[in-house]
Scaffold this active site. Structure first.
Site, PDB file in Angstrom:
ATOM      1  N   SER A   1       0.769  -1.514   0.080  1.00 46.08           N
ATOM      2  CA  SER A   1      -0.117  -0.035  -0.055  1.00 46.08           C
ATOM      3  C   SER A   1       1.230   1.639   0.193  1.00 46.08           C
ATOM      4  O   SER A   1       0.247   2.358  -0.108  1.00 46.08           O
ATOM      5  CB  SER A   1      -0.759   0.160   1.008  1.00 46.08           C
ATOM      6  OG  SER A   1      -1.924  -0.646   1.259  1.00 46.08           O
TER       7      SER A   1
ATOM      8  N   TYR B   1     -10.927   2.784   5.880  1.00 50.75           N
ATOM      9  CA  TYR B   1      -9.589   2.239   4.907  1.00 50.75           C
ATOM     10  C   TYR B   1     -10.130   1.042   4.146  1.00 50.75           C
ATOM     11  O   TYR B   1     -10.972   0.318   3.743  1.00 50.75           O
ATOM     12  CB  TYR B   1      -8.867   1.468   5.391  1.00 50.75           C
ATOM     13  CG  TYR B   1      -7.467   1.595   4.482  1.00 50.75           C
ATOM     14  CD1 TYR B   1      -6.177   1.869   5.021  1.00 50.75           C
ATOM     15  CD2 TYR B   1      -6.860  -0.229   3.966  1.00 50.75           C
ATOM     16  CE1 TYR B   1      -5.486   2.294   4.301  1.00 50.75           C
ATOM     17  CE2 TYR B   1      -5.640   0.190   3.657  1.00 50.75           C
ATOM     18  CZ  TYR B   1      -4.891   1.235   3.202  1.00 50.75           C
ATOM     19  OH  TYR B   1      -4.013   0.929   2.052  1.00 50.75           O
ATOM     20  N   SER B   2      -9.693   1.167   2.251  1.00 50.97           N
ATOM     21  CA  SER B   2     -10.208   0.325   1.377  1.00 50.97           C
ATOM     22  C   SER B   2     -10.131   0.360   0.325  1.00 50.97           C
ATOM     23  O   SER B   2      -9.494   1.361  -0.916  1.00 50.97           O
ATOM     24  CB  SER B   2     -12.052   0.642   1.630  1.00 50.97           C
ATOM     25  OG  SER B   2     -12.536  -0.047   0.177  1.00 50.97           O
ATOM     26  N   ASN B   3      -8.809  -0.935  -0.437  1.00 56.89           N
ATOM     27  CA  ASN B   3      -8.431  -0.750  -1.234  1.00 56.89           C
ATOM     28  C   ASN B   3      -9.565  -0.172  -2.630  1.00 56.89           C
ATOM     29  O   ASN B   3      -8.751  -0.130  -3.723  1.00 56.89           O
ATOM     30  CB  ASN B   3      -7.872  -1.980  -1.529  1.00 56.89           C
ATOM     31  CG  ASN B   3      -6.690  -2.096  -0.509  1.00 56.89           C
ATOM     32  OD1 ASN B   3      -5.644  -1.424  -1.144  1.00 56.89           O
ATOM     33  ND2 ASN B   3      -6.746  -2.922   0.290  1.00 56.89           N
TER      34      ASN B   3
ATOM     35  N   THR C   1       2.432   2.893   4.666  1.00 53.28           N
ATOM     36  CA  THR C   1       2.847   1.347   5.158  1.00 53.28           C
ATOM     37  C   THR C   1       2.523   0.775   4.463  1.00 53.28           C
ATOM     38  O   THR C   1       1.260   0.966   3.379  1.00 53.28           O
ATOM     39  CB  THR C   1       1.973   0.802   6.761  1.00 53.28           C
ATOM     40  OG1 THR C   1       0.707   1.657   6.637  1.00 53.28           O
ATOM     41  CG2 THR C   1       2.800   1.513   8.395  1.00 53.28           C
ATOM     42  N   GLY C   2       2.937  -0.797   4.318  1.00 50.89           N
ATOM     43  CA  GLY C   2       2.272  -1.385   2.869  1.00 50.89           C
ATOM     44  C   GLY C   2       2.486  -2.943   3.178  1.00 50.89           C
ATOM     45  O   GLY C   2       2.982  -3.706   4.331  1.00 50.89           O
TER      46      GLY C   2
END
Length: 358
Positions: free
Chosen positions: A66, A163-165, A309-310
């Site tokens: 991310s 939070y939503s991709n 962050t990812g």
């Protein structure tokens, strides 16, 4: 492995300990690049492959997960600066209204800030054995978005943070529509090529990580021929179209550091757009606020760090800088399992705190 002999030994020693803790609590290996008042240094722990002895390659590439969202947001903000889109325009100005129900009430800003309320498509992607079986599958973003928006919204647009991709896949589709080029081409022409990020790529359907890299894993529990044992599967190779503009980029610690410094210095965004990127809302984490593709984290010493962050199968990433660029940290951990053991968050959070606060 350091570039200077003057860096605070206490901070460096703590980060080395945290890296070792990380390899005992969910990571096979990890690498970090830290910049502080005395210069830049790097450190590694663990190994590049499970059960092997070779270390994580210095400067090795990794899936950034991310942290990709920062790149996507920068492209959108540049397009806003050029007058080619408006952050506060509804989605149906740029995309067919049938793609996202209620698009007239969701703005571009809400996508980038995760305040749209749209269901997160990542919750519906294959996990565990299903992920191993389907990891080379191509995903079309429009199809993923349609599946996600068919689910109930989490909250009315603009009323909360979630939070939503899905938001960033839609942002990628908007970039495609507004520019007439793929989001990947726009990232290359606007970010990676001007900044000479030679080891940063937008892979698309390419399943391998080019160049030196550490391997990430997924552990299938109860699948071994030995009762009670688990099978560890190398998940390094996969089709990252499942993540697209929400999480597909491959990079290095050095390239990601260059991106962060260029972002915070104004090289990528005008002051007005940088200010918009830093307009934040509260998140589920009391110490973290979210802007437009940017996390703002208040650390134990009171200092502020901005970045992201990812996480993507096999890898966890951390990339942060102080707004004045004087202290920066980029970390990649190649994981023993996905999703990562929750304890991974502890050492990673401590590395961020010690790198910025020491």
């Amino acid at each position: 492995m350091s570039h200077t002999s003057q860096t605070s030994s206490s901070g460096r020693e703590r980060i080395h300990r945290h890296l070792q803790d990380l390899t005992r609590s969910g990571a096979v290996g990890a690498q970090v690049q830290v910049t502080d008042q005395n210069g830049t240094w790097t450190a590694r722990a663990g190994t590049a492959r499970a059960g092997a002895s070779a270390p994580v390659p210095e400067g090795g590439r990794f899936r950034a997960g991310s942290a990709t969202k920062m790149f996507t947001a920068v492209v959108v903000l540049q397009l806003a600066a050029e007058g080619r889109l408006s952050l506060d325009a509804p989605l149906d100005r740029y995309l067919p209204s049938e793609l996202v129900p209620g698009a007239a009430h969701i703005t571009v800003r809400m996508l980038l800030q995760h305040t749209s309320g749209l269901h997160d498509l990542a919750r519906d992607l294959p996990q565990s054995k299903d992920l191993v079986r389907t990891r080379f599958r191509h995903y079309g973003w429009a199809a993923l978005v349609r599946e996600a928006v068919a689910r109930p919204a989490e909250f009315p647009p603009g009323t909360n943070y979630g939070y939503s991709n899905t938001n960033y896949l839609i942002a990628g589709l908007i970039i495609d529509r507004v520019t007439g080029h793929s989001y990947a081409d726009e990232v290359r022409s606007r970010i990676t090529e001007p900044l000479h990020l030679r080891h940063t790529i937008v892979p698309g359907d390419k399943t391998s990580i080019p160049g030196p890299h550490a391997h990430g894993y997924l552990t299938l529990h109860g699948t071994s021929t030995h009762r009670g044992h688990a099978q560890q599967v190398d998940i390094t190779q996969l089709n990252p179209s499942m993540a697209g503009p929400a999480g597909e980029i491959i990079s290095t610690t050095s390239d990601m550091d260059t991106f962060l410094t260029s972002l915070a210095s104004g090289e990528l965004l005008h002051p007005a757009e940088w200010k918009e990127m830093n307009r934040t809302v509260a998140t589920d984490d009391p110490g973290t606020r979210y802007g437009l593709g940017l996390k703002r984290v208040q650390l134990s010493c009171g200092r502020l760090a901005v970045g992201h962050t990812g996480g993507i199968p096999g890898y966890a990433t951390l990339a942060f800088t102080t707004p004045d660029r004087s202290r920066r940290v980029v970390l990649s951990a190649n994981l023993a399992d996905w999703p990562a053991d929750p304890r991974v968050g502890g050492p990673i959070d401590k590395i961020l705190d010690d790198a910025i606060c020491d």
